[in-house]
Design a protein around this motif. Structure first.
Motif, PDB file in Angstrom:
ATOM      1  N   LEU A 103       0.812  -1.216   0.000  1.00  0.00           N
ATOM      2  CA  LEU A 103       0.000   0.000   0.000  1.00  0.00           C
ATOM      3  C   LEU A 103       0.847   1.268   0.000  1.00  0.00           C
ATOM      4  O   LEU A 103       0.331   2.360  -0.183  1.00  0.00           O
ATOM      5  CB  LEU A 103      -0.908   0.021   1.239  1.00  0.00           C
ATOM      6  N   ARG A 104       2.147   1.103   0.217  1.00  0.00           N
ATOM      7  CA  ARG A 104       3.044   2.248   0.378  1.00  0.00           C
ATOM      8  C   ARG A 104       3.315   2.927  -0.954  1.00  0.00           C
ATOM      9  O   ARG A 104       3.777   2.303  -1.906  1.00  0.00           O
ATOM     10  CB  ARG A 104       4.359   1.755   0.985  1.00  0.00           C
ATOM     11  N   PRO A 105       3.037   4.243  -1.036  1.00  0.00           N
ATOM     12  CA  PRO A 105       3.353   4.958  -2.274  1.00  0.00           C
ATOM     13  C   PRO A 105       4.868   5.035  -2.476  1.00  0.00           C
ATOM     14  O   PRO A 105       5.629   5.033  -1.509  1.00  0.00           O
ATOM     15  CB  PRO A 105       2.792   6.367  -2.047  1.00  0.00           C
ATOM     16  N   ASP A 106       5.306   5.100  -3.718  1.00  0.00           N
ATOM     17  CA  ASP A 106       6.733   5.257  -4.001  1.00  0.00           C
ATOM     18  C   ASP A 106       7.249   6.573  -3.433  1.00  0.00           C
ATOM     19  O   ASP A 106       8.329   6.635  -2.865  1.00  0.00           O
ATOM     20  CB  ASP A 106       7.008   5.199  -5.501  1.00  0.00           C
ATOM     21  N   THR A 107       6.458   7.619  -3.602  1.00  0.00           N
ATOM     22  CA  THR A 107       6.787   8.933  -3.058  1.00  0.00           C
ATOM     23  C   THR A 107       5.493   9.637  -2.681  1.00  0.00           C
ATOM     24  O   THR A 107       4.417   9.310  -3.197  1.00  0.00           O
ATOM     25  CB  THR A 107       7.525   9.823  -4.077  1.00  0.00           C
ATOM     26  N   SER A 128      -5.128   5.878   8.247  1.00  0.00           N
ATOM     27  CA  SER A 128      -3.989   6.483   7.554  1.00  0.00           C
ATOM     28  C   SER A 128      -2.719   5.798   8.029  1.00  0.00           C
ATOM     29  O   SER A 128      -2.627   5.341   9.167  1.00  0.00           O
ATOM     30  CB  SER A 128      -3.931   7.996   7.781  1.00  0.00           C
ATOM     31  N   VAL A 129      -1.764   5.723   7.114  1.00  0.00           N
ATOM     32  CA  VAL A 129      -0.478   5.104   7.409  1.00  0.00           C
ATOM     33  C   VAL A 129       0.597   6.079   6.963  1.00  0.00           C
ATOM     34  O   VAL A 129       0.514   6.668   5.883  1.00  0.00           O
ATOM     35  CB  VAL A 129      -0.308   3.756   6.672  1.00  0.00           C
ATOM     36  N   GLU A 130       1.604   6.223   7.815  1.00  0.00           N
ATOM     37  CA  GLU A 130       2.752   7.052   7.483  1.00  0.00           C
ATOM     38  C   GLU A 130       4.016   6.215   7.640  1.00  0.00           C
ATOM     39  O   GLU A 130       4.238   5.611   8.690  1.00  0.00           O
ATOM     40  CB  GLU A 130       2.827   8.262   8.411  1.00  0.00           C
ATOM     41  N   GLN A 139       6.233   8.815   3.307  1.00  0.00           N
ATOM     42  CA  GLN A 139       5.142   8.492   2.400  1.00  0.00           C
ATOM     43  C   GLN A 139       3.880   8.322   3.243  1.00  0.00           C
ATOM     44  O   GLN A 139       3.959   7.854   4.384  1.00  0.00           O
ATOM     45  CB  GLN A 139       5.410   7.196   1.621  1.00  0.00           C
ATOM     46  N   ASN A 140       2.735   8.708   2.668  1.00  0.00           N
ATOM     47  CA  ASN A 140       1.464   8.635   3.392  1.00  0.00           C
ATOM     48  C   ASN A 140       0.379   7.999   2.541  1.00  0.00           C
ATOM     49  O   ASN A 140       0.346   8.201   1.328  1.00  0.00           O
ATOM     50  CB  ASN A 140       0.980  10.044   3.760  1.00  0.00           C
ATOM     51  N   LEU A 141      -0.494   7.293   3.220  1.00  0.00           N
ATOM     52  CA  LEU A 141      -1.707   6.747   2.608  1.00  0.00           C
ATOM     53  C   LEU A 141      -2.870   7.123   3.508  1.00  0.00           C
ATOM     54  O   LEU A 141      -2.798   6.939   4.735  1.00  0.00           O
ATOM     55  CB  LEU A 141      -1.624   5.224   2.513  1.00  0.00           C
TER      56      LEU A 141
END
Length: 176
Positions: A103-107, A128-130, A139-141
């Motif tokens: 789920l982690r964005p590349d940036t 939310s995940v940081e 990176q944030n979701l």
């Protein structure tokens, strides 16, 4: 090829051979949590936070670090209110990081809410995940569980299951 270009290419080839030799000798970087070859890719810390819903959804924030430290903050509808410290094993941290890794964005940041949703149910919780890297990048979701519920079912299930990998059940669930 000019002499200058050839020397740069030769230098790169030599660096590649040296890296391969170091790797073979066990002196290069080790594999990270997600299996990549760069130790910098492993997050130094991960923060998982839930948001309120219309009802009694637990609202809390938990941060864990690669060195086994954890902080839990119960905000609403949790078994404990306020902050609690806890420890976790390297295996627990790695399992949590590996579980959230897809789920982690590349940036930067990714948001699943508002205008980013085709269909949206109201009164749902959010998560939310940081991820913070050792080098300082973040990176944030952000995911609103009412955002395109059928389309995002796998994402929602992965986020819901993540806290179960941490030793925080006694903090989150009310005592029975």
């Amino acid at each position: 090829m000019t002499k200058r270009k050839r020397s740069v290419a030769d230098g790169r080839a030599m660096l590649g051979l040296a890296a391969a030799a170091l790797y073979g000798a066990g002196l290069a970087g080790c594999a990270t949590i997600d299996g990549s070859a760069s130790p910098e890719a492993a997050p130094a810390s991960i923060t998982y936070e839930t948001g309120p819903c219309f009802g009694a959804c637990p609202v809390y924030r938990v941060t864990v670090t690669v060195d086994g430290q954890g902080w839990f903050e119960g905000r609403r509808f949790t078994a404990v209110d306020g902050e609690r410290r806890f420890s976790l094993s390297r295996a627990q941290y790695e399992a949590f990081a590996r579980h959230l890794s897809p789920l982690r964005p590349d940036t930067g940041s990714i948001r699943y809410s508002g205008e980013n949703c085709t269909m949206m149910a109201t009164d749902m919780p959010s998560a939310s995940v940081e991820w913070k890297d050792p080098g300082g990048s973040v990176q944030n979701l952000y995911f609103y569980f009412g955002c395109d519920m059928e389309k995002n079912r796998a994402l929602a299930e992965r986020l819901r299951a993540a806290p179960e990998l941490l030793p925080i059940a006694a903090f989150v669930r009310p005592a029975k």
